[in-house]
Every structure is written in C-alpha cells, then in structure tokens.
Design a protein around this motif. Structure first.
Motif, PDB file in Angstrom:
ATOM      1  N   LEU A   1      33.738  51.409  39.392  1.00  0.00           N
ATOM      2  CA  LEU A   1      33.776  52.856  39.555  1.00  0.00           C
ATOM      3  C   LEU A   1      33.869  53.249  41.023  1.00  0.00           C
ATOM      4  O   LEU A   1      34.438  54.275  41.367  1.00  0.00           O
ATOM      5  CB  LEU A   1      32.526  53.486  38.916  1.00  0.00           C
ATOM      6  CG  LEU A   1      32.427  53.337  37.387  1.00  0.00           C
ATOM      7  CD1 LEU A   1      31.048  53.775  36.915  1.00  0.00           C
ATOM      8  CD2 LEU A   1      33.498  54.168  36.694  1.00  0.00           C
ATOM      9  N   TYR A   2      33.260  52.450  41.886  1.00  0.00           N
ATOM     10  CA  TYR A   2      33.152  52.836  43.301  1.00  0.00           C
ATOM     11  C   TYR A   2      34.003  51.968  44.244  1.00  0.00           C
ATOM     12  O   TYR A   2      33.953  52.147  45.449  1.00  0.00           O
ATOM     13  CB  TYR A   2      31.683  52.776  43.733  1.00  0.00           C
ATOM     14  CG  TYR A   2      30.961  51.510  43.321  1.00  0.00           C
ATOM     15  CD1 TYR A   2      31.027  50.375  44.105  1.00  0.00           C
ATOM     16  CD2 TYR A   2      30.255  51.460  42.123  1.00  0.00           C
ATOM     17  CE1 TYR A   2      30.390  49.211  43.716  1.00  0.00           C
ATOM     18  CE2 TYR A   2      29.614  50.303  41.725  1.00  0.00           C
ATOM     19  CZ  TYR A   2      29.693  49.170  42.533  1.00  0.00           C
ATOM     20  OH  TYR A   2      29.066  48.013  42.141  1.00  0.00           O
ATOM     21  N   SER A   3      34.772  50.989  43.715  1.00  0.00           N
ATOM     22  CA  SER A   3      35.632  50.181  44.594  1.00  0.00           C
ATOM     23  C   SER A   3      36.747  49.521  43.790  1.00  0.00           C
ATOM     24  O   SER A   3      36.621  49.323  42.575  1.00  0.00           O
ATOM     25  CB  SER A   3      34.803  49.109  45.311  1.00  0.00           C
ATOM     26  OG  SER A   3      34.273  48.185  44.387  1.00  0.00           O
ATOM     27  N   SER A   4      37.823  49.176  44.488  1.00  0.00           N
ATOM     28  CA  SER A   4      38.962  48.531  43.840  1.00  0.00           C
ATOM     29  C   SER A   4      38.715  47.028  43.729  1.00  0.00           C
ATOM     30  O   SER A   4      37.903  46.451  44.460  1.00  0.00           O
ATOM     31  CB  SER A   4      40.232  48.767  44.672  1.00  0.00           C
ATOM     32  OG  SER A   4      40.488  50.151  44.790  1.00  0.00           O
ATOM     33  N   ALA A   5      39.428  46.409  42.795  1.00  0.00           N
ATOM     34  CA  ALA A   5      39.280  44.961  42.584  1.00  0.00           C
ATOM     35  C   ALA A   5      39.908  44.187  43.743  1.00  0.00           C
ATOM     36  O   ALA A   5      40.919  44.596  44.317  1.00  0.00           O
ATOM     37  CB  ALA A   5      39.937  44.580  41.271  1.00  0.00           C
ATOM     38  N   LEU A   6      39.265  43.050  44.094  1.00  0.00           N
ATOM     39  CA  LEU A   6      39.824  42.140  45.095  1.00  0.00           C
ATOM     40  C   LEU A   6      40.623  41.058  44.389  1.00  0.00           C
ATOM     41  O   LEU A   6      40.391  40.738  43.222  1.00  0.00           O
ATOM     42  CB  LEU A   6      38.701  41.488  45.902  1.00  0.00           C
ATOM     43  CG  LEU A   6      37.789  42.389  46.743  1.00  0.00           C
ATOM     44  CD1 LEU A   6      36.731  41.540  47.445  1.00  0.00           C
ATOM     45  CD2 LEU A   6      38.584  43.182  47.781  1.00  0.00           C
ATOM     46  N   LEU A   7      41.550  40.472  45.122  1.00  0.00           N
ATOM     47  CA  LEU A   7      42.250  39.296  44.596  1.00  0.00           C
ATOM     48  C   LEU A   7      41.282  38.114  44.586  1.00  0.00           C
ATOM     49  O   LEU A   7      40.347  38.073  45.392  1.00  0.00           O
ATOM     50  CB  LEU A   7      43.461  38.972  45.468  1.00  0.00           C
ATOM     51  CG  LEU A   7      44.598  40.017  45.442  1.00  0.00           C
ATOM     52  CD1 LEU A   7      45.646  39.680  46.497  1.00  0.00           C
ATOM     53  CD2 LEU A   7      45.239  40.072  44.056  1.00  0.00           C
ATOM     54  N   PRO A   8      41.468  37.144  43.678  1.00  0.00           N
ATOM     55  CA  PRO A   8      40.547  36.002  43.597  1.00  0.00           C
ATOM     56  C   PRO A   8      40.324  35.303  44.939  1.00  0.00           C
ATOM     57  O   PRO A   8      39.190  34.940  45.265  1.00  0.00           O
ATOM     58  CB  PRO A   8      41.215  35.073  42.583  1.00  0.00           C
ATOM     59  CG  PRO A   8      41.970  36.012  41.681  1.00  0.00           C
ATOM     60  CD  PRO A   8      42.472  37.087  42.585  1.00  0.00           C
ATOM     61  N   LYS A   9      41.393  35.147  45.739  1.00  0.00           N
ATOM     62  CA  LYS A   9      41.252  34.457  47.032  1.00  0.00           C
ATOM     63  C   LYS A   9      40.363  35.266  47.981  1.00  0.00           C
ATOM     64  O   LYS A   9      39.547  34.698  48.711  1.00  0.00           O
ATOM     65  CB  LYS A   9      42.622  34.209  47.664  1.00  0.00           C
ATOM     66  CG  LYS A   9      43.411  33.090  46.988  1.00  0.00           C
ATOM     67  CD  LYS A   9      44.694  32.813  47.735  1.00  0.00           C
ATOM     68  CE  LYS A   9      45.467  31.650  47.082  1.00  0.00           C
ATOM     69  NZ  LYS A   9      46.740  31.354  47.776  1.00  0.00           N
ATOM     70  N   ALA A  10      40.563  36.584  47.971  1.00  0.00           N
ATOM     71  CA  ALA A  10      39.752  37.452  48.840  1.00  0.00           C
ATOM     72  C   ALA A  10      38.290  37.409  48.399  1.00  0.00           C
ATOM     73  O   ALA A  10      37.374  37.385  49.237  1.00  0.00           O
ATOM     74  CB  ALA A  10      40.274  38.878  48.803  1.00  0.00           C
ATOM     75  N   ALA A  11      38.069  37.380  47.084  1.00  0.00           N
ATOM     76  CA  ALA A  11      36.695  37.316  46.561  1.00  0.00           C
ATOM     77  C   ALA A  11      36.048  35.986  46.935  1.00  0.00           C
ATOM     78  O   ALA A  11      34.867  35.937  47.311  1.00  0.00           O
ATOM     79  CB  ALA A  11      36.700  37.500  45.043  1.00  0.00           C
TER      80      ALA A  11
END
Length: 457
Positions: A418-428
């Motif tokens: 709700l409060y942020s966009s998803a990161l790509l797996p590598k970024a995570a």
C-alpha cells in the motif's frame, strides 16, 4: 276752664295710672328680662359647659380619630404583612409541593436504584445470571435433606482466552453471553445457574440424581453445537457430582465436580483450540487476501530454506507451518491500520508491533504448536538486538525465527504494498545483503540468496 283743668288732671291721673301700670309692666318685663337674663346666664353657663363638653369630646374624638388612624394604619400594615405572609406561605406551599414531588421522584429513583443495586449484588452484570455471592447463599439454602439428591454441575468455556487474544474482549464477552443463553435453554425452570467469574459456570440441580444431570448436560451440549458467535463455535466442558446423603460434605461435592470438569476439559479443549487456530487463520485470510498470499509465499520460502539447510522432514514442516502462521497475531489488529496506505503514526506502529506477541499467545494455547509459537514470537527480532518484542540478538534468536525474518522481509520487498512499489528480486536481495549483520543473520542471508539463485536458474 275748670273743666279743662279737671280733664287734664284726669288725663294726667290716667297717664300716671297707665305709667304705673306701664312701670309695673316694665318692672315685670325687667323682671322677666332679669329672669331671662338669669336663665340666659344659666343657659350660657350650660352652653359653656356643653361647649366645654363638646370641646372635650371633640378633643377625645381627635385623640380617638388619631388612635383610629393609628389603628387603621396598624391594620393596614398588618394587612400588608398578612398579604406578604400569605404570598410567602403560598410560595412556601408551592416549594413544599415541588419538594414533595421531587421527593416522590427521588424516592422512586431510589427505589429503582436500590432494586438495581440489589440486582447487581446478586447478578453477574455481563450475562444476567446469578453471581458467586448468590451462589454461596443458595448453596447454604439448598444444602438440606429435603433437596437431596443435590447435583452440582461445573462448566468451563473452552478457548475464551484464545478468543480474547485473537478477536478482542468484546467478542469474548459475546461468547460468554451466548454460553449463558445456551445453558439457560438447556436447564429446567427450578435449576439455578451462576457465573462464578471468568469462563466458569455452576448449575445447582436440587432433587436431581446423576442420570437426570447427564440428560441436562447432554441437552446443553447439543444446543451449544447449534450456536456460533461470529464464526466461533461454542465449546463448554462439564463435570458434575451428586450429593446423595445428608452426611456428604457439600464442599467435597464442589471439588469433585470441578475435578471432573477439568479432566473433561483436558480432552476437549485441545481439539477445540486446534480448530480455533484454524478458524483464526481462515478468518484472517478472508479479511485480508493480500496477507494470505504473503503468508503462503513466506511459507514456501521457509520450506526452500529448510531444504537447502538439509533439515529433517519434521523440522522443514515446522518451519513451513511457522512461515504460514507468522502473521496470525494480526487478527487482533485494527483493519484500518493494516490497510492504511500512508505512513503509520507512532501509536499505529506500536499497535502493529503487538502482532508477534498476540500470535504467540494464540498458538501457545495449542500444545502441539508451542515451538511454532516461539518462532512466531521472535520473527521480528534483529541480529543487532534492536528488534522486538524482547530485544534478542545474534544466536539468542531462535534459528527458525531468523529464517522467517529473512523470508518475510524479502517477500514484502518484491510485493506491491500500500505504501511502496515492489522491488525486483535482485534489488531485494541487495537490500538483504546491506542489512546482513545488523537486521539479519549474515550466514543465513548468504544461503537464502544462494537458494534464490538456484530457483531462478
């Protein structure tokens, strides 16, 4: 000439005679006048006396008039005072009437209040049943030969603490009220029902043997199976004991009925708690589909880590289950906070942080989930000791909790929130590396990322 002289003398004599007569008349008149003057003097004296009398009377009259004026003024003043006094009396009577009316109302209220106080003294405020105080009075009254056999039934609501922890005390109160209704429906008119406090109920059955008591308990149990509070099933454990002889001690009867109830509770409550945990998970996931999907993904990531670590099958199953249940405590968190799109306030964040402790309390009620409860309690602890709720650090944090923490954080980062966009797996994965040694176990982070790379290939 002689004749003339004679005539004149005669004339003179006649005039003299007349004068004598006139003088006599004058004397008489003068005497009359003198008499009249004397009478007049007397009359004047009388008049003077009368005038003096009149003057005295007039003076008296003046004084009397003054007295009368004074008296009239006094009367007028008294009349005015009487008018004021009457007005005051009317006002006082009106005040008395008002006070009398107020007193009647106050007495009526007092009677109602006394009735309410009397009701509260002997009744349980939540359920309306009799309370422990009245139980002690009734027990003494019924503990006589004429009421034998006297059966005492103890009832205990299963899972009340679990419901309070999971859904809040309002739901727990509704459960207790529903239990009271079910017990009343299942009992007879002369049976006396008490709520002893908490989740305990007592039923006194005068002139009732064991066979009849079992029929009543069975009837209550069957009725309870037909009722729910929300999605919560009603479960009550019962135990009873009968006083058949006058010499039997009533307190021993109480203790035995309580023992029987607790023995039954040990058997019944475990299955009820397991069902309650399943129901809580189901309710949570029905309320929040996003949370269900997150829990399932965390469960799979935990399972994968267990396989990479070559844990025993039962350990992998525990880890998988803990991953699935790690957010179960959020059942007790306000949905507005869980679904808030903006940044949480300090108080809201404090509320969110309660979910690991709530989850622990829910799961620890089921004996076969005591380990999983511990893993759930500690899944927000940090490697550097700055986590919650106990501030554990390093390897003082349960191994499984450290794995859940990594899987939980990773899935949160790669998912739309709700409060942020998803990161790509590598970024995570890079975020996990950055926080290895502070938030996360550095060795487990390396293994987790390696496991992800294997999956990606």
């Amino acid at each position: 000439m002689g004749n003339d002289f004679y005539f004149q003398n005669k004339e003179k004599a006649d005039r003299a005679a007349e004068l004598v007569i006139a003088n006599k008349e004058l004397v008489f008149q003068n005497k009359e006048k003198a008499d009249r003057a004397a009478e007049l003097v007397i009359a004047n004296k009388e008049l003077a006396f009368q005038n003096k009398e009149k003057a005295d009377r007039a003076a008296e009259l003046v004084i009397a008039n003054k007295e009368l004026v004074f008296q009239n003024k006094e009367k007028a003043d008294r009349a005015a005072e009487l008018v004021i006094a009457n007005k005051e009396l009317i006002f006082q009577n009106e005040e008395k009437d008002k006070r009398a009316a107020e007193l009647i109302i106050a007495n009526e209220r007092l009677a109602v209040q006394n009735k309410e106080v009397l009701y509260l003294i002997y009744h349980d405020q939540l359920t309306g049943l009799y309370n422990r105080r009245f139980y002690e009075i009734e027990l003494e009254r019924l503990d006589t030969t004429r009421d034998l056999p006297l059966t005492m039934v103890m009832g205990d609501v299963n899972g009340l603490k679990l419901i309070n922890d999971s859904f809040g005390h309002a739901m727990g109160d509704e459960l207790l009220k529903k239990v009271a209704e079910v017990i009343k429906k299942g009992c007879r008119a002369d049976d006396i029902i008490f709520r002893m406090g908490g989740d305990e109920f007592v039923i006194l059955l005068p002139k009732t043997d064991a066979f009849e008591a079992e029929i009543i308990i069975k009837r209550i149990t069957e009725l309870s199976l037909l009722e729910k509070v929300g999605s919560i099933n009603i479960s009550i454990s019962f135990g009873y004991e009968t006083k058949n002889n006058e010499d039997d001690n009533i307190q021993d009867v109480f203790k035995k009925s309580e023992e029987h109830m607790y023995n039954n509770k040990l058997i019944e409550s475990q299955s009820m708690r397991k069902n309650a945990v399943d129901m809580i998970i189901k309710t949570l996931h029905e309320k929040n589909k996003r949370l269900e999907e997150h829990s399932q993904r965390v469960s799979k990531l935990c399972e994968r880590m267990g396989e990479v670590l070559e844990l025993f099958e039962y350990q992998i199953e525990e880890l998988k289950t803990a991953g699935l249940l790690h957010d179960i405590g959020k059942i007790a968190i306000n949905e507005n906070i869980l679904n808030k799109p903006d940044k949480l306030t300090c108080s809201e964040w404090k509320e969110i942080k309660r979910h690991s402790e709530i989850g622990y309390r829910i799961l620890s009620t089921a004996n076969d989930m005591s380990k999983i409860a511990e893993y759930v309690l500690s899944h927000h602890e940090r490697w550097d000791g700055k986590g919650y709720p106990r501030g554990l650090s390093g390897k003082g944090i349960p191994f499984e909790s450290r794995i859940i923490a990594i899987a939980d954080a990773y899935d949160a980062m790669i998912s739309e929130r709700l409060y942020s966009s998803a990161l790509l797996p590598k970024a995570a994965a890079e975020e996990l590396r950055k926080n290895a040694g502070s938030q996360f176990d550095p060795e487990l982070v390396s293994l987790f990322i390696a496991a992800l790379e294997i999956v990606e290939k």
